[in-house]
Design a protein around this motif. Structure first.
Motif, PDB file in Angstrom:
ATOM      1  N   ILE A 359     -14.833   1.872   2.140  1.00 21.32           N
ATOM      2  CA  ILE A 359     -13.308   2.581   2.501  1.00 21.32           C
ATOM      3  C   ILE A 359     -13.494   3.837   2.105  1.00 21.32           C
ATOM      4  O   ILE A 359     -14.388   4.690   1.540  1.00 21.32           O
ATOM      5  CB  ILE A 359     -12.359   2.117   1.366  1.00 21.32           C
ATOM      6  CG1 ILE A 359     -12.824   2.568  -0.128  1.00 21.32           C
ATOM      7  CG2 ILE A 359     -12.096   0.730   1.299  1.00 21.32           C
ATOM      8  CD1 ILE A 359     -11.493   2.557  -0.993  1.00 21.32           C
ATOM      9  N   THR A 360     -12.774   4.806   2.904  1.00 21.35           N
ATOM     10  CA  THR A 360     -12.684   6.456   2.781  1.00 21.35           C
ATOM     11  C   THR A 360     -11.590   6.738   2.887  1.00 21.35           C
ATOM     12  O   THR A 360     -10.487   6.262   3.613  1.00 21.35           O
ATOM     13  CB  THR A 360     -13.655   6.770   4.021  1.00 21.35           C
ATOM     14  OG1 THR A 360     -13.618   8.311   3.984  1.00 21.35           O
ATOM     15  CG2 THR A 360     -13.079   6.574   5.534  1.00 21.35           C
ATOM     16  N   LYS A 361     -11.217   7.754   2.259  1.00 26.38           N
ATOM     17  CA  LYS A 361      -9.896   8.453   2.013  1.00 26.38           C
ATOM     18  C   LYS A 361      -9.810   9.783   2.827  1.00 26.38           C
ATOM     19  O   LYS A 361     -10.832  10.603   2.840  1.00 26.38           O
ATOM     20  CB  LYS A 361      -9.503   8.690   0.517  1.00 26.38           C
ATOM     21  CG  LYS A 361      -9.529   7.347  -0.085  1.00 26.38           C
ATOM     22  CD  LYS A 361      -8.856   7.852  -1.883  1.00 26.38           C
ATOM     23  CE  LYS A 361      -9.128   6.569  -2.549  1.00 26.38           C
ATOM     24  NZ  LYS A 361      -8.853   6.819  -4.131  1.00 26.38           N
ATOM     25  N   THR A 371      -4.298   8.775   3.741  1.00 27.25           N
ATOM     26  CA  THR A 371      -4.573   7.585   4.696  1.00 27.25           C
ATOM     27  C   THR A 371      -5.905   6.678   4.315  1.00 27.25           C
ATOM     28  O   THR A 371      -6.888   7.711   4.048  1.00 27.25           O
ATOM     29  CB  THR A 371      -4.852   7.776   6.010  1.00 27.25           C
ATOM     30  OG1 THR A 371      -3.628   8.613   6.292  1.00 27.25           O
ATOM     31  CG2 THR A 371      -5.015   6.644   6.819  1.00 27.25           C
ATOM     32  N   VAL A 372      -5.857   5.712   3.912  1.00 34.78           N
ATOM     33  CA  VAL A 372      -7.440   5.150   3.305  1.00 34.78           C
ATOM     34  C   VAL A 372      -7.721   3.886   4.653  1.00 34.78           C
ATOM     35  O   VAL A 372      -6.741   3.230   5.121  1.00 34.78           O
ATOM     36  CB  VAL A 372      -7.114   4.112   2.221  1.00 34.78           C
ATOM     37  CG1 VAL A 372      -8.245   3.229   1.939  1.00 34.78           C
ATOM     38  CG2 VAL A 372      -6.620   4.930   1.010  1.00 34.78           C
ATOM     39  N   LYS A 387      -1.186   4.100   4.309  1.00 36.55           N
ATOM     40  CA  LYS A 387      -0.921   5.422   4.531  1.00 36.55           C
ATOM     41  C   LYS A 387       0.247   5.784   3.679  1.00 36.55           C
ATOM     42  O   LYS A 387       1.332   5.070   3.807  1.00 36.55           O
ATOM     43  CB  LYS A 387      -0.366   5.743   5.929  1.00 36.55           C
ATOM     44  CG  LYS A 387      -0.423   7.007   6.473  1.00 36.55           C
ATOM     45  CD  LYS A 387      -0.274   7.044   8.059  1.00 36.55           C
ATOM     46  CE  LYS A 387      -0.131   8.556   8.404  1.00 36.55           C
ATOM     47  NZ  LYS A 387      -0.185   8.919   9.911  1.00 36.55           N
ATOM     48  N   THR A 401     -12.954   6.161  -7.314  1.00 36.48           N
ATOM     49  CA  THR A 401     -12.781   4.792  -6.808  1.00 36.48           C
ATOM     50  C   THR A 401     -13.837   3.851  -7.394  1.00 36.48           C
ATOM     51  O   THR A 401     -15.184   4.118  -7.025  1.00 36.48           O
ATOM     52  CB  THR A 401     -12.541   4.716  -5.341  1.00 36.48           C
ATOM     53  OG1 THR A 401     -11.577   5.836  -5.281  1.00 36.48           O
ATOM     54  CG2 THR A 401     -12.292   3.432  -5.143  1.00 36.48           C
ATOM     55  N   ASP A 419      -8.518   1.760  -8.126  1.00 35.63           N
ATOM     56  CA  ASP A 419      -8.219   3.181  -7.989  1.00 35.63           C
ATOM     57  C   ASP A 419      -7.180   3.723  -8.331  1.00 35.63           C
ATOM     58  O   ASP A 419      -6.710   2.768  -9.775  1.00 35.63           O
ATOM     59  CB  ASP A 419      -7.618   3.117  -6.418  1.00 35.63           C
ATOM     60  CG  ASP A 419      -7.999   4.391  -5.608  1.00 35.63           C
ATOM     61  OD1 ASP A 419      -8.267   5.460  -6.413  1.00 35.63           O
ATOM     62  OD2 ASP A 419      -7.567   4.423  -4.398  1.00 35.63           O
TER      63      ASP A 419
END
Length: 833
Positions: A359-361, A371-372, A387, A401, A419
């Motif tokens: 996952i990136t934020k 937005t993930v 989002k 995270t 998270d």
């Protein structure tokens, strides 16, 4: 100006008249000498009058005989003969607790069999030990240096491979920015005792989980070094340059986003790695001149830095994946709009949540919307899974995270992650499973906050550990929550006593190094959290068995017995109603000077210290003896620290009030606190000062501006921002949006009304000319405003080539000497109005 000498001079002045007028009756020479005596008396009277006027004038200026009767105290001893805190013994480390760190080691089986392995150095021997098995010891290397091809190298950094068979060694280290360095890297094979050189001038080198590959960055390109082949086997990128950064951050991403020197992350088994490609071609360039780098230089050295100021182009950042098997790198779709290159997104965090998933934020440049993205690396696709709007606040950047692997026997049916999200206005732990889930399981809730995020996960027991403010926002306690029992928060440290704790966990989450940081003398201990036995006497932890103390700081305890250290009193201040009529209640502490006497009238100066930046905190119950205690001890001043609105750990509403109007509420709260202290009978309201550094320097000037001399009479501002257009875009726009979007806010938040500051008695401005963070430009622009408006009630101290920490060429010694002496002059009335 020692008090004893000054008092002696006063006594001499008083003694002269008694000696002159002392006569014996019946002296036969009396009539003959009478005219001479009169003449002598006239002469001496003139001398005495002149001396008295001079003494009174001097007393008026130094404060010894002012209306308040303020006198500088004895600088060395209290009334009962105890030693006082001085700048000298603060500098020499007398009061610094000894704290150790453990380099916990994660081996391939750590999650299922946590032996509490850690790396340490003892008598120049680099060794792996176990907190669980005292007999376990594996020597990795002897000594702090080595020879390679006839040349000797000093070891600056040593990192063991996950399987403990090899060492990655950095030498010839050169510091770059706050976190980054350059150096030469070597690999040492434990079995063969052989060194291999990877290369020189590397900015990064990271072990793969497979213990064979090392990803490194040289000249902003990424390479793969193979320990098996003993050479560099692949060049991953070829576009690295002074403008394009692969695998490492540029200045603004290192300082404000990643807070680290790496922008590269291996997958759990080492089949892939993710990395940032940062293109700062469009970023504006700021040139910093250096004047005293070399005695031979007759011209200044000019160094340029790509520094995006508010409202100017940010670096363009892309997320890339590299697959080792196919030797293939590709860009991940994370929503960057090629049609809007002037406003790229911020890519704030990357977390692998499986061998082939991450996952990136991302946020917009003003951190309004988070937005993930869920990235399936094996399928080479990505999708936004959530989002979320900040709802009037902002999204803070996080780095904690935590990946939670699938384990059906423990009830974890899918991979997921823990998270932090706002829950009813407070930051709390949430659990997403599977990793592409859009709605979380809330693990904690309440009118308190989780600090930073999850600290560790016990993969066998299903327990998440975290630090929180559940008891008080000025404390930090360790807590636990089981994924199977959300919202059932268990305390790990003893909340019956005030405390600030930190925790460092072994790879499997079973063992923890608990560091007690205050308010009493710090100590450290290793605890087995799964032990069936508990401690007979509770000291810190209420769960788990203490295996041993790593540090008790007994020497510090003994040393402190010699000193009368002024103590901190933590309190909540009610600053009165806000704009809606609700009470503004803030955290604060005060330090009362030695031999404090509340019956004195209009006597004590008050020294406010402030930082006050968004989401920051100064009022924390940790152990510290520093400059504030020096001020209290040496100047007989009451020291006050106030965490006003905008600061952290009191909920979203408390901190987000400052959005788009920095410097307003923060200054109001300092002024309200100063008004309360100025009204105290024992305080001299004419001697209230404010000191701050960085954001605190900004807040000092902003408070003097808003106060206009009413409560704060003196100010000391170090390395301040004076106009938020001059500061970096990532930090500033998170709290202010862009200047284009919020022109009025930027205008109001700048330090511009210098004629109001002129109503203060005096202020001091200090800055380093080599500051790459808060540019010297800020102070120069402010000084220009002072000139334009004929403001002269200030002093300036410039530190050539010093950066934001102001340490170059003995500068850190000078700056604190100056702060102390300048404050002494202010409190003793020696500045001419």
């Amino acid at each position: 100006m020692e008090t004893n000498d000054e008092n002696r001079e006063d006594r001499d002045v008083e003694r002269i008249p008694d000696e002159l007028f002392r006569r014996r009756k019946g002296n036969k020479w009396e009539k003959l000498l009478k005219p001479g005596v009169i003449l002598i008396l006239l002469v001496w009277g003139s001398v005495l009058l002149a001396k008295t006027i001079s003494s009174l004038e001097r007393c008026k200026n130094d404060g010894k005989s002012s209306d308040s009767g303020y006198r500088l105290p004895n600088s060395s001893y209290t009334e009962d003969g105890s030693l006082k805190v001085s700048l000298r013994n603060v500098r020499n480390g007398t009061f610094v607790p000894k704290l150790q760190s453990l380099q916990w080691i994660s081996t391939p089986d750590s999650y299922v069999s946590d032996k509490g392995l850690f790396f340490t150095v003892s008598n120049e021997t680099h060794v792996v030990r176990s907190v669980f098995d005292e007999g376990f010891s594996q020597v990795l290397f002897e000594g702090n240096s080595f020879k390679f091809e006839g040349q000797s190298y000093k070891i600056d950094l040593l990192v063991t491979s996950p399987d403990l068979t090899r060492l990655l060694i950095r030498t010839e280290t050169v510091s770059n920015w706050r976190h980054s360095t350059f150096g030469s890297y070597f690999v040492y094979n434990n079995a063969t005792s052989q060194f291999d050189k990877i290369g020189d001038n590397l900015s990064l080198a990271i072990w793969s989980p497979n213990s064979l590959d090392i990803a490194y960055v040289q000249d902003n390109d990424i390479y793969i070094y193979s320990c098996k082949d003993r050479r560099t086997v692949r060049r991953v990128t070829e576009d690295g340059s002074s403008q394009v950064f692969n695998g490492r951050p540029d200045w603004v991403y290192e300082e404000e986003v990643l807070e680290d020197d790496k922008a590269l992350w291996w997958s759990p088994k080492g089949d892939y790695f993710a990395f940032y490609k940062i293109d700062e071609t469009a970023v504006g360039e700021f040139v910093i001149p250096y004047y005293v780098q070399s005695d031979e230089d007759v011209y200044s050295q000019l160094r340029s830095i790509k520094y995006p100021k508010s409202g100017t182009p940010n670096p363009k950042v892309g997320l890339w994946i590299y697959e080792l098997k196919d030797n293939y790198a590709y860009s991940v779709d994370i929503g960057y709009d090629e049609k809007d290159p002037e406003s790229p997104i911020l890519v704030t965090e990357v977390t692998w949540v499986d061998e082939s998933k991450l996952i990136t934020k991302t946020t917009d440049r003003s951190s309004d919307t988070l937005t993930v993205f869920f990235v399936n690396v094996s399928r080479r696709n990505s999708e936004p899974v959530r989002k979320t709007s900040s709802e009037g606040g902002w999204w803070e950047i996080t780095h904690n995270t935590l990946y939670v692997p699938q384990n059906e026997s423990s009830g974890r049916l899918s991979e997921g992650y823990v998270d932090v999200m706002p829950i009813n206005g407070y930051n709390h732990l949430v659990y997403f499973s599977p990793a592409n889930a859009t709605e979380p399981i809330v693990l904690t809730e309440g009118n308190w906050e989780v600090v930073n995020g999850p600290a560790a996960f016990d993969y066998e027991m299903n327990i998440v550990y975290f630090l929180g403010t559940k008891k008080s926002s000025t404390e930090r306690h360790l807590y636990a929550v089981n994924l199977a029992e959300p919202k059932n928060v268990i305390e790990v440290t003893d909340t019956s006593k005030n405390g600030v704790y930190d925790a460092s966990f072994s790879a499997g989450g079973r063992f923890v190094l608990i560091t007690y940081k205050g308010p009493r003398v710090p100590y450290q201990k290793i605890v087995d959290l799964r032990s069936l036995k508990t401690d007979k006497v509770v000291t810190g932890n209420v769960i788990g068995k203490t295996l041993y103390y790593l540090e008790k700081n007994q020497n510090l305890k003994e040393e402190l017995r010699k000193y009368a250290v002024p103590s901190k009193k933590f309190q909540q201040l009610n600053l009165g109603p806000d704009d809606n009529g609700d009470d503004v209640v803030v955290n604060s502490y005060e330090i009362l000077p030695n031999d404090f006497n509340e019956t004195k009238k209009d006597y004590y100066p008050v020294f406010f210290y402030a930082y006050g930046g968004p989401n920051s905190q100064q009022v924390l119950q940790n152990f510290a003896v520093g400059f504030n205690e020096v001020i209290a001890s040496q100047l007989d001043a009451i020291v006050v620290v106030v965490d006003g609105r905008g600061t952290g750990f009191k909920g979203t509403h408390f901190r987000s009030l400052v959005r788009d109007r920095l410097g307003d509420y923060e200054a109001r709260d300092q002024i309200s606190a100063a008004a309360q202290y100025g009204a105290k009978s024992y305080v001299d309201a004419e001697k209230i000062s404010l000191f701050g550094w960085s954001y605190g320097g900004y807040l000092t000037l902003k408070t003097l501006e808003k106060d206009a001399g009413k409560h704060f009479k003196y100010g000391m501002s170090v390395a301040p921002v004076t106009d938020w257009r001059f500061y970096d875009s990532v930090y500033t726009e998170r709290y202010m949006h862009t200047p284009q979007e919020n022109p009025k806010g930027y205008e109001m938040s700048s330090v511009a009304n210098v004629t109001a500051i002129a109503h203060a008695k005096r202020f001091l401005l200090m800055h380093g000319t080599g500051d790459d963070n808060v540019h010297f430009q800020n102070s120069l622009k402010f000084l220009d405003l002072l000139d334009l408006h004929s403001v002269e009630n200030y002093d300036v101290q410039i530190f050539p080539d010093s950066d934001h920490s102001i340490r170059y060429h003995n500068a850190n010694t000078i700056i604190y000497d100056k702060l102390l002496s300048w404050t002494r002059l202010a409190y003793t009335g020696q500045f001419i109005d």
